[in-house]
Enzyme design. Structure first.
Site, short mmCIF file in Angstrom:
data_model
loop_
_atom_site.label_atom_id
_atom_site.label_comp_id
_atom_site.label_asym_id
_atom_site.label_seq_id
_atom_site.Cartn_x
_atom_site.Cartn_y
_atom_site.Cartn_z
CG ASP A 84 -2.01 1.00 1.18
OD1 ASP A 84 -2.54 1.25 0.08
OD2 ASP A 84 -2.37 1.55 2.24
CG ASP A 106 0.55 7.84 -2.73
OD1 ASP A 106 0.10 8.70 -3.51
OD2 ASP A 106 0.50 7.95 -1.49
CG HIS A 211 -7.11 4.97 -0.08
ND1 HIS A 211 -5.78 5.25 -0.34
CD2 HIS A 211 -7.40 3.90 -0.85
CE1 HIS A 211 -5.30 4.40 -1.23
NE2 HIS A 211 -6.27 3.57 -1.56
CG ASN A 233 -7.48 0.61 1.23
OD1 ASN A 233 -8.00 -0.34 0.67
ND2 ASN A 233 -6.42 1.24 0.75
CB THR A 236 -6.91 4.83 11.82
OG1 THR A 236 -5.95 5.46 10.97
CG2 THR A 236 -6.94 5.56 13.15
#
Length: 286
Positions: A84, A106, A211, A233, A236
């Site tokens: 990721d 990314d 995301h 995704n 946290t």
């Protein structure tokens, strides 16, 4: 069972009008919790390792990747590995050999033209290794003197027409879109732009990824899946569960020094978080 691929899980989820959950893992306890949680609700799952997690492990990808592969191969549900938020060329080259079937490259921090060029090059390298590749496109920066805007900065939105051109010109297999979520949220207060998601879903012919889903309430997540999101995704939320459980354990056991005590309750808390998320998403039965 044998390691599966992210592309296969996403394709299956799209056919079931569901979404596959992709959980960020940092430690072995994360890996075990994700797999146990998925097994408890008979749902497939993706283990994803971010470039930041690799940096945390001294820049070494293989130790955590090898552990994840070993755990996945012993799982009772299909499990895939995803790398990721990769910016490092070295990591991109290591992905396939390390057991990953997909990578999110990314370059969203760059102006549109540079993002496209970098992503196109990454797609060529990834496809040559048999990897499914995801990219990210938020509000386009660098126009009229504006700096690039991070894809998950407040107010960032993916433009459907630019996204269509980006997908066609880059060759990506899936696209992470900015519709109102944000990374690292510790409260579930995000409100998604469902009208924009509808436009994106009708405009693009690749699976859409959300995301920053830890900050999205259940109802919003359910609506996002119904609106066309096929990969969600989560990171946290697991860390909140882990940290909270450890804090409570140490508050109740201030004399504790054996990490197995607090890591056990932390792993159990993450397992519950995984199972709840999978039920919310209506993940396809394995």
């Amino acid at each position: 069972m044998p390691l599966t691929t992210t592309g296969e899980l996403i394709t299956r989820a799209a056919a079931a009008r569901s979404a596959v959950a992709s959980f960020n893992v940092i430690t072995l306890e994360h890996v075990e919790a994700v797999i146990t949680g998925a097994e408890s609700v008979s749902a497939p799952v993706v283990l994803q390792v971010s470039e930041n997690a690799v940096k945390f492990h001294g820049g070494q990808l293989l130790p955590l990747a090898r552990a994840a592969v070993a755990a996945a191969e012993r799982a009772a549900v299909p499990v895939a590995l995803h790398l990721d938020h990769v910016q490092s060329e070295t990591l991109l080259h290591q992905a396939a050999e390390a057991g990953f079937s997909s990578v999110m490259y990314d370059a969203a921090r760059l102006p549109y033209a540079e993002n496209l060029a970098a992503t196109r090059a990454a797609v060529d390298r990834a496809h040559a290794q048999g990897l499914w590749i995801e990219a990210e496109l938020g509000q386009i920066g660098g126009k009229n003197g504006r700096p690039p805007l991070d894809a998950h900065a407040p107010g960032a939105r993916t433009d459907p027409d630019e996204a269509r051109a980006f997908v066609a010109d880059s060759g990506v297999d899936s696209l992470a879109v900015a519709i109102g979520s944000a990374h690292a949220m510790t409260t579930r207060t995000a409100t998604l732009d469902h009208a924009l998601l509808k436009r994106l879903s009708s405009t693009l012919d690749v699976p859409l990824v959300l995301h920053g889903s830890s900050g999205v309430p259940d109802g919003e997540l359910t609506a996002a899946v119904a609106g066309g999101i096929t990969k969600v995704n989560i990171g946290t939320a697991l860390n909140i569960a882990l940290t909270g459980a450890i804090r409570d354990f140490l508050a109740d056991h201030p004399e504790a020094v054996d990490p197995r005590g607090y890591l056990t309750v932390a792993r159990e808390a993450m397992t519950r978080a995984v199972a709840r998320t999978l039920r919310t998403l209506g993940a396809a039965t394995a």
